[in-house]
Design an enzyme around this catalytic site. Structure first.
Site, PDB file in Angstrom:
ATOM      1  CD  GLU A 163      67.161  -0.156   3.073  1.00 23.21           C
ATOM      2  OE1 GLU A 163      68.383  -0.123   2.854  1.00 23.21           O
ATOM      3  OE2 GLU A 163      66.506   0.860   3.418  1.00 23.21           O
ATOM      4  CG  ASP A 184      71.160  -2.945  -0.039  1.00 21.56           C
ATOM      5  OD1 ASP A 184      71.396  -2.057  -0.867  1.00 21.56           O
ATOM      6  OD2 ASP A 184      70.096  -3.007   0.607  1.00 21.56           O
ATOM      7  CE  LYS A 196      67.332   4.386   4.589  1.00 21.83           C
ATOM      8  NZ  LYS A 196      67.165   3.541   3.395  1.00 21.83           N
ATOM      9  CG  ASP A 209      64.112   0.935  -1.315  1.00 24.51           C
ATOM     10  OD1 ASP A 209      64.560   1.439  -0.266  1.00 24.51           O
ATOM     11  OD2 ASP A 209      64.824   0.667  -2.312  1.00 24.51           O
TER      12      ASP A 209
END
Ligand code: AMP
Length: 627
Positions: A181, A207, A76, A13
């Protein structure tokens, strides 16, 4: 099932703020979350350049306040984006490290390392974090790791997915699959809590992480996981809540002390760390304090914030989350009453107001908080990695069907978006459509590929374009366009004119910000060099520490009067001089290579041992001196 990959395949992850790695352990019938060398199960997605050392993870984050300009995080948020992207404009002002526009408008991170200015693209920084996660797994498994499943936010677009895959390649990993994810989290939830569920069960995954927000709705039945719809925001998460709190305190500091710290990167970094801590406290307490010594010009900053104030500062962002929840259910054509489980994933899903708004939205339904929100995504990625390898014995029939988050199409006459693959189509998917030339004797057609939901093509995200030559003919010449999305959610486009046999595939090159093969090759080489340098540095530190320990013990012996009284005065002088030299070598460590410490230790051992031998043999001070 035949083994498709050599060695253990891991699940990573790769988070905005923290990353997590896991591996499926068939003997325990579960995935193991792997802790790093500090014993932490998640590792900060931070890379720092300090002195002549590169640091990754906890070590990088821990020194961030004292070295803000050379501590890089949030890669990211940059990956697969343009420098001029409006989404990152605000971030550019908040980051204490420098980001400039490179060729093709690519964002380039600038740091100072070994007295040089060094440039990195986001893929390189992410590759360093991935390499660290690989190393953590290798230590735990005591074997080399090559293959990995890496997760991305469901709402990541084509360029962000490809850039993440490139980061994997640069880190030396073979990326066997990119998965979403929330889908990974659903796998974790399904396997841990709803194994072998035979009834149709609708699962809603919420999430909310450090930098991204995703929701997905899935149906599980007989171990088949079908994603029905997904929605999200690739720029919404815990860091945005932190920024709001930072701004609040910057204003308060200005009010109280008539000083503006908004341009002081060190002060901001320290304040951000304190705010993140306070935010976590507010998840279980109604008030949190901020206490920073000498934040600016020697002024201490002490303040507090209530949970109510924190909620007020972020209410519009929390509400934005709920709008996304609603959109996802509408896309899935699902009534919220038919949702069986609402599963919370991502560290920011712990915020009480977020939980309350979500619970209210689902008419008071209990939320599932039984899986660890920080680890669920890596757990699911490890499950997927095992499925692609040797399989999982307890669920041999596990099937996963994911969807594409954004509509994909081409621009046709009048800047109209002609969609070939609508959003939420099950992947992998292949769609063909025939288009016609608009003019007589048109020499070629331009295929401009876009992703997005706007009907005006140019308002969507341009993924790439190419020209296809066609034979001169009256208007209406048919051109077949084919869109194919693979299991990683990555798109390939081709166009063909049948009579001439002219065919072209889209080559996504630097035009749209992607790295070229040569650049990736160069970065792989640089990553290798970094690895060697890290290893060299570790060896040097080890040699230095051994020397330091030896000197420490020597000093202890030299303080012992019963020993020193038996040493000859020449030996005493020699030993003292050697100890001073050793200390100077360590103080000046940056100037010396490993062999200097190793060789000097040998020399020191010889001097010390020879002096002690003389004592053991019973030489007295006078005897030796009179020699
Ligand atoms: P993730 O990307 O899932 O690792 O989430 C990381 C984000 O979750 C960071 O922004 C953290 O500050 C945030 N976070 C972690 N624990 C809590 C908590 N107890 N309350 C609020 N936010 C949290």
């Amino acid at each position: 099932m035949a083994k498709k990959y050599e060695g253990p395949a891991i699940g990573i992850d790769l988070g905005t703020t923290y990353s997590c790695v896991a591996v499926w352990q068939e003997q325990n019938n579960r995935a193991e979350i792997i802790h790093n060398e500090q014993g932490n199960r998640t590792t900060p997605s931070f890379v720092a350049f300090s002195g002549d050392q590169r640091l990754i993870g906890d070590a990088a984050k821990n020194q961030a306040a004292s070295n803000p300009a050379n501590t890089v995080f949030d890669a990211k948020r940059l990956i697969g984006r343009k420098y001029s992207d409006s989404v990152i404009k605000n971030d550019l002002q908040l980051w204490p490290f420098k980001v400039i526009a490179g060729t093709e408008d690519n964002p380039v991170i600038v740091v100072h390392f070994k007295e040089e200015e060094k440039h990195f693209v986001a893929e390189e920084i992410s590759s360093m974090i991935l390499a660290k996660m690989k190393e953590i797994a290798e230590k735990f498994l005591e074997s080399k790791v090559k293959d990995a499943v890496i997760t991305v936010p469901a709402y990541f677009n084509d360029s962000q997915r490809k850039a993440t895959k490139d980061a994997g390649v640069i880190s030396g990993l073979n990326v066997i699959r990119i998965i979403n994810e929330p889908t990974a989290a659903a796998l974790a939830y399904g396997l841990q809590k709803r194994a072998n569920c035979v009834e149709n069960r609708n699962i809603f995954i919420f999430d909310l992480g450090g930098g991204t927000f995703d929701v997905s709705v899935l149906t599980i039945k007989n171990n088949a996981f079908d994603v029905k719809a997904t929605a999200g925001d690739t720029h919404l998460g815990g860091e945005d809540f932190d920024h709001r709190m930072v701004n609040h305190f910057v204003k308060e500091f200005k009010r109280k002390h008539s000083k503006d710290i908004s341009g002081n990167s060190r002060a901001l970094r320290r304040l951000r760390t304190a705010c993140e801590r306070a935010k976590r406290t507010l998840s279980f307490d109604t008030e949190a304090t901020i206490d920073i010594d000498a934040i600016s010009e020697g002024i201490d900053f002490c303040s507090s914030i209530t949970r109510a104030k924190f909620e007020q500062l972020n209410m519009d962002l929390f509400e934005k989350c709920m709008e996304t929840v609603e959109r996802c259910l509408t896309d899935a054509e699902m009534d919220k009453k038919t949702v069986d489980d609402v599963v919370l994933v991502g560290g920011s899903s712990r915020i009480p107001k977020v939980k309350q708004l979500l619970q209210d939205f689902f008419n008071g339904k209990d939320l599932c908080m039984s899986i660890n929100p920080d680890e669920a995504v890596a757990y699911g990625a490890a499950v997927q990695a095992a499925l692609l390898g040797e399989g999982i014995k307890s669920v041999p029939n596990l099937v996963l069907r994911d969807v594409t988050p954004l509509s994909l199409g081409i621009s046709i006459k009048g800047d109209v978006m002609s969609v070939l693959i609508p959003r939420n189509s099950i992947i992998p998917v292949k769609k063909k459509q025939v288009y016609h030339t608009c003019d007589d004797d048109q020499p070629g057609v331009s295929v401009d590929v876009y992703e997005g939901e706007r009907s005006v093509a140019s308002e969507n995200n341009l993924l790439g374009l190419f020209e296809l030559k066609v034979p001169l003919a009256p208007r209406g010449l048919p051109i077949q366009v084919c869109f194919a999305i693979d299991a990683d959610g990555i798109l390939n486009v081709s166009a063909e004119e049948e009579t001439s046999g002219n065919k072209k595939d889209i080559t996504i090159t630097k035009e749209n910000g992607r790295l070229s093969t040569e650049e990736i090759e160069r970065m792989i080489q640089e990553a290798e060099n970094f690895k060697e340098e890290d290893l060299k540095f570790k060896k040097k530190v080890k040699a230095m520490n051994v020397l330091d320990d030896y000197l420490y013990n020597m000093r202890k012996v030299m303080k012992d009067g019963s020993v020193t009284s038996m040493l000859t005065s020449t030996d005493k002088m020699k030993l003292n001089a050697a100890m001073i030299k050793g200390k100077n070598l360590i103080d000046d460590k940056e100037q010396h290579e490993t062999f200097v410490f190793v060789d000097f230790l040998k020399e020191l051992e010889k001097i010390f041992e020879s002096a002690l031998n003389k004592i053991n043999k019973g030489y007295s001070d006078e005897e030796s001196d009179s020699d």
